[in-house]
Design a protein around this motif. Structure first.
Motif, PDB file in Angstrom:
ATOM      1  N   TRP A  80      41.154  26.434 -42.137  1.00  0.00           N
ATOM      2  CA  TRP A  80      42.082  27.100 -43.060  1.00  0.00           C
ATOM      3  C   TRP A  80      42.206  26.318 -44.367  1.00  0.00           C
ATOM      4  CZ3 TRP A  80      46.706  28.469 -39.306  1.00  0.00           C
ATOM      5  CH2 TRP A  80      46.317  29.521 -38.479  1.00  0.00           C
ATOM      6  N   THR A  84      41.121  28.768 -47.466  1.00  0.00           N
ATOM      7  CA  THR A  84      42.181  29.493 -48.167  1.00  0.00           C
ATOM      8  C   THR A  84      42.154  29.200 -49.657  1.00  0.00           C
ATOM      9  OG1 THR A  84      43.744  27.720 -47.659  1.00  0.00           O
ATOM     10  CG2 THR A  84      43.686  29.573 -46.154  1.00  0.00           C
ATOM     11  N   ARG A  85      42.710  30.146 -50.445  1.00  0.00           N
ATOM     12  CA  ARG A  85      42.692  30.024 -51.899  1.00  0.00           C
ATOM     13  C   ARG A  85      44.075  29.838 -52.498  1.00  0.00           C
ATOM     14  NH1 ARG A  85      39.315  35.650 -51.912  1.00  0.00           N
ATOM     15  NH2 ARG A  85      37.364  34.868 -50.991  1.00  0.00           N
ATOM     16  N   ALA A 226      50.219  34.806 -49.372  1.00  0.00           N
ATOM     17  CA  ALA A 226      49.734  33.719 -48.513  1.00  0.00           C
ATOM     18  C   ALA A 226      49.304  34.260 -47.154  1.00  0.00           C
ATOM     19  CB  ALA A 226      50.830  32.669 -48.349  1.00  0.00           C
ATOM     20  N   ASP A 229      45.961  36.112 -47.512  1.00  0.00           N
ATOM     21  CA  ASP A 229      44.841  35.195 -47.726  1.00  0.00           C
ATOM     22  C   ASP A 229      44.484  34.479 -46.429  1.00  0.00           C
ATOM     23  OD1 ASP A 229      42.982  33.772 -49.577  1.00  0.00           O
ATOM     24  OD2 ASP A 229      44.172  32.042 -48.944  1.00  0.00           O
ATOM     25  N   LEU A 230      45.491  34.069 -45.669  1.00  0.00           N
ATOM     26  CA  LEU A 230      45.216  33.359 -44.424  1.00  0.00           C
ATOM     27  C   LEU A 230      44.625  34.305 -43.381  1.00  0.00           C
ATOM     28  CD1 LEU A 230      45.569  30.396 -43.740  1.00  0.00           C
ATOM     29  CD2 LEU A 230      47.732  30.938 -42.634  1.00  0.00           C
ATOM     30  N   ALA A 233      40.961  34.621 -44.136  1.00  0.00           N
ATOM     31  CA  ALA A 233      40.217  33.470 -43.634  1.00  0.00           C
ATOM     32  C   ALA A 233      40.047  33.543 -42.120  1.00  0.00           C
ATOM     33  CB  ALA A 233      40.936  32.179 -44.027  1.00  0.00           C
ATOM     34  N   GLN A 234      41.079  33.996 -41.415  1.00  0.00           N
ATOM     35  CA  GLN A 234      40.991  34.075 -39.958  1.00  0.00           C
ATOM     36  C   GLN A 234      40.009  35.153 -39.519  1.00  0.00           C
ATOM     37  OE1 GLN A 234      42.144  31.971 -37.770  1.00  0.00           O
ATOM     38  NE2 GLN A 234      41.159  33.184 -36.169  1.00  0.00           N
ATOM     39  N   THR A 250      47.470  35.587 -38.208  1.00  0.00           N
ATOM     40  CA  THR A 250      48.318  34.460 -38.585  1.00  0.00           C
ATOM     41  C   THR A 250      49.754  34.927 -38.805  1.00  0.00           C
ATOM     42  OG1 THR A 250      47.863  34.731 -40.954  1.00  0.00           O
ATOM     43  CG2 THR A 250      46.390  33.291 -39.701  1.00  0.00           C
TER      44      THR A 250
END
Length: 797
Positions: A80, A84-85, A226, A229-230, A233-234, A250
């Motif tokens: 993560w 993440t960005r 947030a 975005d997470l 990524a997941q 998440t």
């Protein structure tokens, strides 16, 4: 200045009245200020970190596995951070109690292992020294420790020379490199932070979820951004690692809300109760003011007759009220300091407990509440008292004419009674709820059982720990007066909830996915007998020296057997955890245990599996020992027995199992005690209000009563009329109070257990108690009315 001096002299001539009003005001404002301080520290103040609005809690979640919130695997945490960005950094932490042997007597320390970037996420600067370097955070790095403020104070007396000292934890040296500020830790019970230093093997175990996560968002990023975005990524990790990451999402929440969410309702409940107490106190003081101003009607009329305007008279009364209120506010601050000091020892686990105190915000609250109280309980009675005709008051002083004042006071007293009924009903319901919790069927018998920990760490040699566990249980079972000994990873009813999925052979009635969601506990042989849990079928776990013989073994609880046994015995059946680990052997069900309240006392028992632990499988378990007789002698024998086996091991948490269960009721107990105290104070204030009302009525109707007695009215008739008036007021207040209780139904249901807000026994007892108190409060005024001498009363007029 002369006007204020005159007001002071007027107050000084009536010391009893002034002291009574000041003390009532101090009680109401002091309790409110103390509870406001607690609400302020926990709910209102921002977290004591840099830009706290950018801090979030981070967890994993899986709808498929029925896990809304799950801890994070270290490998995934690093992924993560890389992918993440919108986050500056994400860090993880987990609890690990450690034993320090750097002192002559080993001491157990409450510690937390932290991932890289932990202190950077919070933007926290140490009070002394520094935090961890990247080299210390890496696997195999030098041992380093950062101390909490409380531990630094307790062990080193705030000596700056503590930096550089050494702790010996599990045989390894850790150099103290820093001390964090007092309010950095969410709990005042934490002692030390240590770097996790996870090796490459642990970083490859994507199923090993044990980190609680926190992240710092970049400036301008919202929580929803947030989360999205997470989740992105997941999803990418799910494609890369389908066996372990697919189907997982998440959970991102505001960090403060994540910390205090479970406490918000209880704190607002207590604050609402104490606010009602202040409202009752203000109504009571207003009633006392009406009585006092009625007695001073002639004096106020004389002031008006010599040229004072009505508002000048009102201003004089308000200056007197302001002086009394100022004294009451001063006393209330002392009361608040005392209550807060007492609370600080009871709520150590409360988030923000380290910041609990009476600061300028609390003092401003006290001053504001005092000013509002002065306006409400002074201005309105003063305006009401100065409405009469001056000539009539001078000519008929003491001959009645107080009907308007009595009506106002009746309304005030009825309002007090209504709020008192609400508080009394709430306190009664909380008492019954607490009683139900304290007497709930736990499924086991905690009496004569004691529990303790023997210091051990997860990174120690498991074979050595296993041998120590076997020797310890052997010695405990051979100890005189011991009826049973064993251990478990967690004790029942302590809030430790572990949820997993399994598949069972021959299962025809499973969930749609073919998997069963269950709670899990790890136990040793002898634990069930030690905790006093009944064995319904089959057998207990083998002892530690024999548990490895044959396949892995487990027991299920009766609820599991009812749901998935299809009326047949489950003993001898096999199950596998899902997802199954490589080369994992199926577990054999060897017994059925009764339904223990494993999760907490308020949750009904669900299906549970009890895995038979081998030696060293769980290094730091909860040891439980049952005494054949009195357990007190057993408590004194355990510590030397452990030290005889392992002098370098700390023994901690040594207490009766019942005490552990009682501690799980700390929050309901605190709510019940506080509400009961507030209700008792409300009853006292309401009785004072009734007493003041009847005193005013008797004073105002002295001449009328004398005339009626002269014409033949019996004293019991006079008393009967007065009591009938009181009964009407009490009945009206009680009805309104019950309606308020009905309005609070939804909120009350959320904090009660085993009783409804409309419980007839509780509400009936509330009304009976209120009637008894009303009778006692009216005894002296009615007795005074019955003893009025008719001729003296007429002549006095």
């Amino acid at each position: 200045m002369k006007l204020w001096l005159l007001a002071f002299r007027t107050v000084a001539r009536r010391p009893a009245f002034a002291i009574a009003v000041a003390l009532i005001l101090a009680l109401g404002i002091g309790a409110n200020t103390a509870v406001f301080s607690m609400v302020d520290a926990v709910l209102l103040k921002p977290l004591p970190y840099l830009n706290p609005d950018r801090l979030v809690s981070v967890y994993e979640a899986s709808a498929a596995k029925n896990q809304r919130d799950s801890l994070i695997a270290p490998a995934r945490l690093e992924d993560w951070n890389r992918m993440t960005r919108v986050f500056e950094a994400i860090a993880g932490t987990y609890a690990e109690n450690v034993t320090d042997t750097s002192t002559p007597e080993p001491e157990r320390l409450a510690g937390r292992r932290v991932s890289p970037r932990f202190f950077a996420v919070y933007g926290a600067s140490p009070l002394a020294g520094r935090t961890f370097t990247p080299q210390e955070e890496a696997a195999g790095g030098a041992g380093a420790a950062v101390l909490s403020y409380n531990f630094w104070t307790r062990r080193y007396h705030q000596d700056p020379g503590a930096i550089g000292r050494r702790l010996i934890l599990g045989g390894q040296g850790y150099t103290v490199v820093g001390v964090m500020p007092r309010d950095f830790s969410p709990s005042s019970e934490l002692d030390v932070w240590l770097p996790a230093q996870l090796n490459a093997f642990m970083m490859r175990l994507r199923e090993a979820r044990f980190y609680g996560g926190a992240g710092r968002m970049k400036p301008g990023v919202t929580i929803e951004q947030a989360r999205q975005d997470l989740d992105r990524a997941q999803r990418e990790l799910g494609e890369q690692f389908p066996q372990t990451d697919r189907g997982w999402s998440t959970v991102v929440r505001d960090l403060k809300e994540a910390r205090v969410g479970n406490y918000r309702r209880a704190l607002l409940f207590i604050f609402g109760a104490v606010a009602l107490l202040l409202a009752i106190a203000i109504a009571n003081i207003a009633g006392l003011m009406l009585t006092q101003l009625h007695r001073r009607a002639r004096e106020l009329a004389i002031r008006s007759s010599i040229g004072a305007t009505r508002w000048q008279v009102v201003g004089g009364v308000m200056r007197e009220v302001t002086l009394i209120s100022a004294f009451g506010i001063g006393v209330s601050c002392a009361v608040a300091f005392w209550i807060v000091r007492s609370l600080s020892t009871l709520v150590t686990a409360l988030p923000g407990a380290a910041r609990l105190g009476v600061d300028w915000r609390a003092l401003a609250f006290a001053a504001g509440a005092g000013l509002l109280a002065a306006m409400l309980c002074g201005l309105l009675p003063a305006v009401q008292a100065t409405r009469g005709d001056v000539a009539r008051i001078l000519a008929q002083s003491g001959r009645g004419g107080a009907g308007g004042r009595q009506r106002w006071q009746r309304v005030l007293v009825a309002g007090q009674i209504a709020l008192t009924v609400l508080l009394l009903a709430g306190a009664g319901l909380m008492l019954r709820s607490y009683y139900n919790l304290a007497h709930v069927d736990l499924g086991f018998e905690p009496s004569r059982a004691v529990t303790f920990h023997m210091g051990a760490q997860w990174n120690e040699d498991r074979k050595r720990i296993g041998e120590l566990q076997m020797d310890l249980l052997d010695r405990l079972q051979q100890q005189h007066g011991v009826a049973g000994a064993g251990f478990a990873n967690f004790l029942p009813a302590t809030g430790a909830t572990l949820r997993y999925q399994l598949t069972m052979d021959g299962q025809s009635r499973t969930e749609e996915s073919g998997r069963i969601n269950v709670g899990e506990r790890g136990i040793s042989g002898g634990y069930l007998a030690a905790i006093g849990a009944p064995l319904a079928a089959g057998q207990d776990c083998p002892n530690l020296r024999q548990v490895a013989i044959g396949p892995p073994k487990a027991l299920v609880n009766r609820r599991f057997a009812e749901l998935y046994g299809n009326g047949q015995s489950l003993v001898g059946r096999h199950f596998e955890w899902y997802p199954a680990a490589a080369n994992a052997k199926p577990y054999e069900v060897i017994g059925v245990v009764g339904n223990l309240r494993e999760d907490n006392m308020q949750t009904t028992t669900g299906p549970y599996v009890y895995v038979c632990l081998g030696p060293g499988n769980w290094p730091d378990p909860e040891y439980v020992v049952r005494a054949a007789g009195d357990a007190r002698g057993l408590v004194s024998a355990i510590r030397p027995l452990v030290h005889g086996l392992a002098p370098d091991r700390a023994v901690f948490g040594l207490k009766p199992v019942q005490d552990v269960l009682d501690s799980s009721l700390d929050q309901p107990r605190l709510n019940t005690r506080m509400l009961t105290v507030f209700a008792a104070a409300a009853v006292l204030l309401a009785s004072v209000g009734l007493y003041g009302l009847l005193t005013l009525v008797v004073m105002a109707r002295t001449r009328e009563i004398g005339v009626r007695m002269t014409l033949g009215a019996a004293p019991r008739q006079i008393v009967g009329e007065l009591l009938a008036g009181v009964a009407r007021i009490v009945a009206a207040g009680a009805v309104v109070g019950l309606l308020l209780t009905a309005v609070a139904d939804r909120f009350l249901r959320s904090v009660l257990f085993g009783v409804t807000p409309f419980d007839p026994l509780t509400l009936g007892a509330t009304i009976v108690l209120l009637a008894v108190v009303a009778a006692l409060a009216t005894f002296v005024p009615t007795r005074r009315a019955a003893k009025i001498d008719p001729l003296s009363a007429i002549r006095a007029e």
